[in-house]
Structure formats: structure tokens, C-alpha cells
Scaffold this active site. Sequence first.
Site, PDB file in Angstrom:
ATOM      1  N   LYS A 101       0.015  66.728  58.365  1.00  8.35           N
ATOM      2  CA  LYS A 101      -0.566  66.059  57.198  1.00  8.35           C
ATOM      3  C   LYS A 101      -2.072  66.181  57.305  1.00  8.35           C
ATOM      4  O   LYS A 101      -2.624  66.259  58.417  1.00  8.35           O
ATOM      5  CB  LYS A 101      -0.174  64.583  57.206  1.00  8.35           C
ATOM      6  CG  LYS A 101      -0.351  63.872  55.898  1.00  8.35           C
ATOM      7  CD  LYS A 101       0.910  63.885  55.053  1.00  8.35           C
ATOM      8  CE  LYS A 101       0.717  63.162  53.747  1.00  8.35           C
ATOM      9  NZ  LYS A 101       1.940  63.100  52.962  1.00  8.35           N
ATOM     10  N   GLY A 201       4.218  49.782  41.937  1.00 11.72           N
ATOM     11  CA  GLY A 201       3.549  51.069  41.713  1.00 11.72           C
ATOM     12  C   GLY A 201       4.285  51.911  40.682  1.00 11.72           C
ATOM     13  O   GLY A 201       5.482  52.193  40.823  1.00 11.72           O
ATOM     14  N   VAL A 205       5.252  59.091  41.137  1.00 11.91           N
ATOM     15  CA  VAL A 205       6.667  58.937  41.517  1.00 11.91           C
ATOM     16  C   VAL A 205       7.271  57.713  40.837  1.00 11.91           C
ATOM     17  O   VAL A 205       8.365  57.770  40.271  1.00 11.91           O
ATOM     18  CB  VAL A 205       6.828  58.803  43.049  1.00 11.91           C
ATOM     19  CG1 VAL A 205       8.303  58.673  43.409  1.00 11.91           C
ATOM     20  CG2 VAL A 205       6.224  60.006  43.772  1.00 11.91           C
TER      21      VAL A 205
HETATM   22  P1  NAI Z   1       0.086  57.711  42.713  1.00 11.37           P
HETATM   23  O1  NAI Z   1      -1.291  57.543  43.215  1.00 11.37           O
HETATM   24  O2  NAI Z   1       0.341  58.573  41.518  1.00 11.37           O
HETATM   25  O3  NAI Z   1       0.734  56.274  42.396  1.00 11.37           O
HETATM   26  C1  NAI Z   1       0.494  55.124  43.114  1.00 11.37           C
HETATM   27  C2  NAI Z   1       0.507  53.979  42.118  1.00 11.37           C
HETATM   28  O4  NAI Z   1       0.471  52.748  42.826  1.00 11.37           O
HETATM   29  C3  NAI Z   1      -0.682  53.977  41.163  1.00 11.37           C
HETATM   30  O5  NAI Z   1      -0.231  53.806  39.838  1.00 11.37           O
HETATM   31  C4  NAI Z   1      -1.519  52.805  41.644  1.00 11.37           C
HETATM   32  O6  NAI Z   1      -2.262  52.207  40.589  1.00 11.37           O
HETATM   33  C5  NAI Z   1      -0.446  51.886  42.178  1.00 11.37           C
HETATM   34  N1  NAI Z   1      -0.873  50.889  43.149  1.00 11.37           N
HETATM   35  C6  NAI Z   1      -1.779  51.009  44.148  1.00 11.37           C
HETATM   36  N2  NAI Z   1      -1.873  49.874  44.847  1.00 11.37           N
HETATM   37  C7  NAI Z   1      -1.005  49.007  44.287  1.00 11.37           C
HETATM   38  C8  NAI Z   1      -0.615  47.680  44.567  1.00 11.37           C
HETATM   39  N3  NAI Z   1      -1.148  46.979  45.575  1.00 11.37           N
HETATM   40  N4  NAI Z   1       0.329  47.100  43.796  1.00 11.37           N
HETATM   41  C9  NAI Z   1       0.903  47.780  42.769  1.00 11.37           C
HETATM   42  N5  NAI Z   1       0.557  49.047  42.458  1.00 11.37           N
HETATM   43  C10 NAI Z   1      -0.355  49.657  43.209  1.00 11.37           C
HETATM   44  O7  NAI Z   1       0.939  58.223  43.968  1.00 11.37           O
HETATM   45  P2  NAI Z   1       2.384  58.850  43.997  1.00 11.37           P
HETATM   46  O8  NAI Z   1       2.278  60.329  44.072  1.00 11.37           O
HETATM   47  O9  NAI Z   1       3.238  58.230  42.955  1.00 11.37           O
HETATM   48  O10 NAI Z   1       2.887  58.385  45.437  1.00 11.37           O
HETATM   49  C11 NAI Z   1       3.275  57.041  45.676  1.00 11.37           C
HETATM   50  C12 NAI Z   1       3.667  56.888  47.141  1.00 11.37           C
HETATM   51  O11 NAI Z   1       4.751  57.767  47.441  1.00 11.37           O
HETATM   52  C13 NAI Z   1       2.550  57.232  48.133  1.00 11.37           C
HETATM   53  O12 NAI Z   1       2.672  56.389  49.254  1.00 11.37           O
HETATM   54  C14 NAI Z   1       2.879  58.667  48.530  1.00 11.37           C
HETATM   55  O13 NAI Z   1       2.399  58.988  49.806  1.00 11.37           O
HETATM   56  C15 NAI Z   1       4.385  58.628  48.521  1.00 11.37           C
HETATM   57  N6  NAI Z   1       4.996  59.922  48.330  1.00 11.37           N
HETATM   58  C16 NAI Z   1       4.708  60.663  47.206  1.00 11.37           C
HETATM   59  C17 NAI Z   1       5.316  61.891  47.027  1.00 11.37           C
HETATM   60  C18 NAI Z   1       5.101  62.687  45.778  1.00 11.37           C
HETATM   61  O14 NAI Z   1       5.871  63.635  45.532  1.00 11.37           O
HETATM   62  N7  NAI Z   1       4.120  62.360  44.944  1.00 11.37           N
HETATM   63  C19 NAI Z   1       6.226  62.456  48.042  1.00 11.37           C
HETATM   64  C20 NAI Z   1       6.502  61.549  49.143  1.00 11.37           C
HETATM   65  C21 NAI Z   1       5.874  60.356  49.283  1.00 11.37           C
END
Ligand code: NAI
Length: 369
Positions: A101, A201, A205
Site C-alpha cells: 500500500k 459513509g 463504495v
Molecule cells: P470515499 O472517500 O469516496 O468515501 C468515504 C465517505 O465517508 C465520504 O463520503 C466521506 O464524507 C464519509 N465520511 C468520512 N468520515 C466520516 C464520518 N466520520 N462519518 C460518516 N461519514 C464519513 O471512499 P471510498 O472509496 O468509498 O472508500 C471507503 C472506505 O472503503 C475506505 O476506508 C477505503 O479504504 C475502503 N475501501 C475502498 C475500496 C474502493 O474500491 N473504493 C476498496 C476497499 C476498501
Amino acid sequence: MNAITDIARALSTDAGASSIPTSLFGLPEQAPHERVLLAADAQTGLKAILAVHSTARGPAFGGCRLWTYDSELAALNDALRLSQGMSLKNALADLPFGGGKAVIIKPAGDFDRAALFAAFGRAVQSLDGAYITAEDVGTTTADMRGMQGQTSFVSGIPREGAFGGDPSPKTAWGVFVSIRAGVRQVLGRESLEGVRVALQGLGAVGWHLAEFLHQAGAKLLVADIDAAKVARAQERFGAQALAVQDILAADADVLAPNALGAALNAQSIPTLRARLIAGAANNQLATAADGDALQARGITYLPDYLVNAGGIISVAREYRGEGEEAAVMAEVGRIADRVTELLERVKREDSTPARVADAWARAKLVRPA
Ligand code: NAI
């Protein structure tokens, strides 16, 4: 690039201020990392940590995060934790890849994004294929495309007429099928109709997951620090909006953490009401003991690196030029079989899902036959 001065600076300026235990070779509970590269580039402001945990199964494959950290040690800690998680994730998903990573410490103020990622691409290239990158929190498919001139060890790039690009929908599909399998085993319900799911969130995803769950008839409770996303979910899915500080303890059957890590910790666990936890966020357990604490409360936690492997399955297939939409979705769908097998093993071994998954994945940290 000047790795040594960066290590020295990280340790001298941050070690005293940070309580994060770390060593240059990995965290105390980890097998040591094979390589950790600290890459700095004065011209673009790049400060990146590229962590290669294991190449036992093949080149280390894992995304690149762009984030603001409290300290350089916090960034190092994140990279080391995430990269070991990728070793376990790739092994459990039976991918011919090891775990790695990268994190880029977000430069303060304005910065030239294209130049920053070009410098990062050169750092990736310098590892000569030991590490393959893709997008993660804070990075986009456009960033990956921009790096192509610097390195061939990058995936997650949309291509005209070919499989590839944003892994988020595939990640969401893996989480969805895991929830469905978990609900069957833990709640004894064959369908998601009327099942209450709390989503922390609604990002890349979380949003796709909400769509799949809504289509399956689940009732959604949602929270995001971005109020516009919450409003959209209310309108589109009839979701019930909760305050950010209330979502983990929501009165729901299932909790899906899809924001950042360590949502499940000594403070939150005593307040949880869901009986099943399955979400996309990496490193949901703050410590290994939190897995035991969940079990003691009668809450079934499906390990993050098992259920959120859909994205890496997608970018790995894309990288190998093997991708085809229906086949990749079917492969991601098989995560549900692993969830079922995991829960059966947990019963047989009288253990916890976190411990059984960990041992299962570690046993696979060898080159596939
Ligand atoms: P993203 O950044 O698009 O979404 C994260 C969301 O969480 C945002 O809408 C943000 O405003 C919200 N957020 C942040 N802090 C918060 C809180 N305290 N309470 C409520 N909402 C909050 O990221 P994404 O790509 O959706 O990834 C989400 C998680 O999944 C991360 O931990 C990432 O590492 C993990 N992940 C993502 C993958 C992917 O394909 N995008 C693959 C595997 C894991």
C-alpha cells in the site's frame, strides 16, 4: 528522493509527540515488511510511503491513499497497517499477488496534482514491479491515468471498450453479498427485505452499497459528514438520516462502516446495537482485542479484508488483462461463499471471525501452486 533524511526527520520530529508504536520494519503485531520506501521530491512536494508487506504470493498490489495526517509517523503507521491488510486480503481472495500500500501525505496549500502523481509514479517505478498501485481514498482514476507515463505498475484505469476503471462498484458488490450471506447465517433471514442497515459513509463504495441494499428491499439508516450525500440518499432511497455521531449505535440489524478505519473501538463497541457488522472501510478494528470484545457482545464482525476484496479483484483482473464485467462480478460474488465458510469455521473452532480469518489468510501467504 531522499529516503534516509525523511526517516530521520520523521523519527526526530514526531516520535516524541506521537504515541503510535512503530518500528521501521513494521508494527509490533506484524510480520516485518519486506520493504518500506520513503519517497520525497522537493519540486512537487511529494512525501510518500510505499510499503511492501509481502511478495510471497506475487508482486505486492494495493491502492494509494492521499490524505492529511497529523504526523509523518501517523502516515507511516497507516501505510504499514494498510499494507499488511492487503497481504491478507489478496491471499483470502486467492489472487496471485502479495500485499502493499502507499500513502501520499497531502501537501499543505495549493499543489500541482499532475506533477505530484508523476513524481509518485516515478517512485512506484523505482520498485521495479515489487509494488503495483491503484486508487484508494483521496485518489482517482484520473490520477492513475496520469501516472501511466511514469510507470507501468498501475491499475484502475478506464479504457475505451475494455474492462477496467473505478473499483468501487465491485467493492460494494462484495460487501453486499457478504451482508446477504451474514444475514442468512446470523439473523436466519433468507432475504434482505425489511432488514435495517446502518451505513456510515456514502462515498464511492457506500453509495453503490446503498443502491444494492435498497434494490434488495433493505431499510437504510445513513450518515455522512457531507450533508448533500445524505440528502440525496433520503430522496433516492427513502433513507433515514442520522447524525454522524449516532450512526454506529443506530438501532439496526446490520452496521456497514464505509468511511475510514478504527470505527470499532473501546468507545464505540459498548454502544453498538447491530448484530452483524460488514462494511468496506479498511482496518475497522482499532486493535485485535476489539474483535474479541465484539464477539463477547454477541456481535458478528465480518473482517473488512474478506468482504471488501471486490475492488482489488477488479483491478487485479484489469492489470492482468483478464477482465470481463460479468466474470469479475461473479468472482466478487464468491466472497459470499467465503463468508459462509468463515462463519462455519468460527462455530467449529469456537473462535472469532477476526481470529479465524487471520489464521486462514496467513496460511495462504505462500506462492500459489
Ligand atoms: P470515499 O472517500 O469516496 O468515501 C468515504 C465517505 O465517508 C465520504 O463520503 C466521506 O464524507 C464519509 N465520511 C468520512 N468520515 C466520516 C464520518 N466520520 N462519518 C460518516 N461519514 C464519513 O471512499 P471510498 O472509496 O468509498 O472508500 C471507503 C472506505 O472503503 C475506505 O476506508 C477505503 O479504504 C475502503 N475501501 C475502498 C475500496 C474502493 O474500491 N473504493 C476498496 C476497499 C476498501
